[in-house]
Design an enzyme around this catalytic site. Structure first.
Site, short mmCIF file in Angstrom:
data_model
loop_
_atom_site.label_atom_id
_atom_site.label_comp_id
_atom_site.label_asym_id
_atom_site.label_seq_id
_atom_site.Cartn_x
_atom_site.Cartn_y
_atom_site.Cartn_z
CG LEU A 196 40.35 27.32 -1.39
CD1 LEU A 196 40.45 28.17 -0.13
CD2 LEU A 196 41.34 26.16 -1.33
CG ASP A 197 36.62 21.22 -1.87
OD1 ASP A 197 36.62 21.35 -3.11
OD2 ASP A 197 37.20 20.30 -1.28
CE LYS A 198 27.81 26.11 0.62
NZ LYS A 198 26.43 25.65 0.32
#
Length: 244
Positions: free
Chosen positions: A106-108
């Site tokens: 998942l993106d940050k």
């Protein structure tokens, strides 16, 4: 066939006791191997063949570990990072096992369900494009979606770089100036949902993964929380290969 391992290592690998805690169990006579109380914590055992008991109950061997993590914003989906907190940093000591890694990223700034495991074969199975395991998200947008946008998602959104995504599904689950939409994907390109929304004239304000396959993020699991998954949960991960 499993390799022989130390008895205390077996207990820690099964999240039953730390090595320090195991020595206490051993002194208290609460551990038995093949009907006998072992004298030392470093006794070598075959976890798949030897009969190991704790307080009279036989302990089954779980070769691999599968964890559900509710990832907070600001944490990176990596095994290590010198400057930023990673998803592995959130795993409590009693659940940690060497070799854990995030099965999918998942993106940050994206929150929600991350699967952590030490089972590379299973991770490949659920991440393979051939499997098309569904991933479900809730996104807050900067405005409502149109029927045309929903149709674009179902057809396959063409991104600004010319890449055409696989068919996906989007529906509004809460109206408002910043509506919440549910999106189901069967692939995971870089910043895909944000890029798909941008191609349709919308901006994603926040994003949360709520489901992988047929397994929903536990609503009682707090952000940053982590829990071990049962066999029935693992099977649910392989479900949901079509749209709902």
């Amino acid at each position: 066939m499993a390799q022989n391992m130390r008895l205390d290592r077996f207990f820690s690998s099964q999240n039953l006791a730390s090595r320090k805690e195991f020595r206490t169990l051993l002194k208290q006579g609460r551990v038995a191997v093949n009907g006998a109380v072992p004298a030392k914590a470093d006794l070598k055992i075959d976890p798949e063949r030897d009969e190991i008991f704790l307080d009279g109950t036989r302990i089954g061997y779980q070769k691999h570990l599968y964890l559900m993590l509710n990832k907070p914003r600001g944490v990176v989906s990596a095994t290590e990072d010198r400057s930023q907190k990673t998803v592995l940093d959130l795993v409590p000591e009693e659940l940690y096992r060497p070799g854990l890694f995030p099965a999918g990223r998942l993106d940050k700034d994206t929150t929600g369900f991350v699967l952590l495991t030490d089972d590379g074969e299973f991770a490949h199975r659920i991440l393979s494009p051939k499997q098309h395991i569904a991933k479900t998200y809730h996104a807050v947008l900067d405005g409502p979606i149109s029927e045309e946008t929903a149709a674009q998602f179902e057809k396959g959104v063409t991104l600004k770089d010319g890449f055409t995504c696989l068919p996906a599904w989007i529906k509004t689950v809460k109206d408002g100036q910043n509506p919440i939409v549910e999106i189901i994907l069967h692939e995971g390109k870089y910043h895909q949902i944000k890029r798909m929304a941008a191609a349709c004239g919308r901006h994603v304000l926040s994003l949360k993964r709520i489901k992988m396959g047929g397994l929903c993020l536990d609503p009682d699991l707090p952000e940053g929380g982590c829990k071990a998954l049962l066999h029935k949960d693992i099977q649910k991960l392989l479900e949901g290969q079509g749209a709902e």
